[in-house]
Scaffold this motif. Sequence first.
Motif, PDB file in Angstrom:
ATOM      1  N   LEU A  54       0.817  -1.216   0.118  1.00 55.10           N
ATOM      2  CA  LEU A  54       0.004  -0.018  -0.043  1.00 55.10           C
ATOM      3  C   LEU A  54       0.892   1.267   0.035  1.00 55.10           C
ATOM      4  O   LEU A  54       0.614   2.014  -0.796  1.00 55.10           O
ATOM      5  N   LEU A  58       0.789   4.262  -2.900  1.00 55.46           N
ATOM      6  CA  LEU A  58       0.527   5.637  -2.780  1.00 55.46           C
ATOM      7  C   LEU A  58       1.639   6.761  -2.766  1.00 55.46           C
ATOM      8  O   LEU A  58       1.525   7.608  -3.115  1.00 55.46           O
ATOM      9  N   ALA A  63      -0.785   7.923  -8.486  1.00 56.21           N
ATOM     10  CA  ALA A  63      -1.346   7.074  -7.957  1.00 56.21           C
ATOM     11  C   ALA A  63      -2.718   7.054  -7.916  1.00 56.21           C
ATOM     12  O   ALA A  63      -3.581   8.170  -7.681  1.00 56.21           O
ATOM     13  N   ASP A  65      -7.057   6.329  -7.213  1.00 57.24           N
ATOM     14  CA  ASP A  65      -7.621   6.017  -5.975  1.00 57.24           C
ATOM     15  C   ASP A  65      -7.830   4.599  -5.731  1.00 57.24           C
ATOM     16  O   ASP A  65      -7.961   3.789  -6.538  1.00 57.24           O
ATOM     17  N   LEU A  66      -7.520   4.271  -4.510  1.00 53.25           N
ATOM     18  CA  LEU A  66      -7.520   2.812  -3.956  1.00 53.25           C
ATOM     19  C   LEU A  66      -8.706   2.589  -3.107  1.00 53.25           C
ATOM     20  O   LEU A  66      -8.945   3.358  -2.109  1.00 53.25           O
TER      21      LEU A  66
END
Length: 83
Positions: A54, A58, A63, A65-66
């Motif tokens: 993660l 990020l 990056a 959106d997760l």
Amino acid sequence: MITTISSREFNQHASDAKKAATKGPVFITDRGRPAHVLLSIEDYQRLAGGQVTLAAALAQKDAPDLDFEPPRLGDLYRAADLS
């Protein structure tokens, strides 16, 4: 295709080394001995098992959106008593 360059060449031509890394690993030598390897991110991820942490995801400039759903702690979770 494997490329080998000296540390001095790498310092003077970093953009050329990055271009070469898209075609294969770039070995960077110190005093004639291999000291570092420059890889494309795709090659690195393949070697690392394809897992991206993660934090690494990020840290990327663009990056996406997760969606992140942290695991529940099971019996350790209980509602707060606000009485």
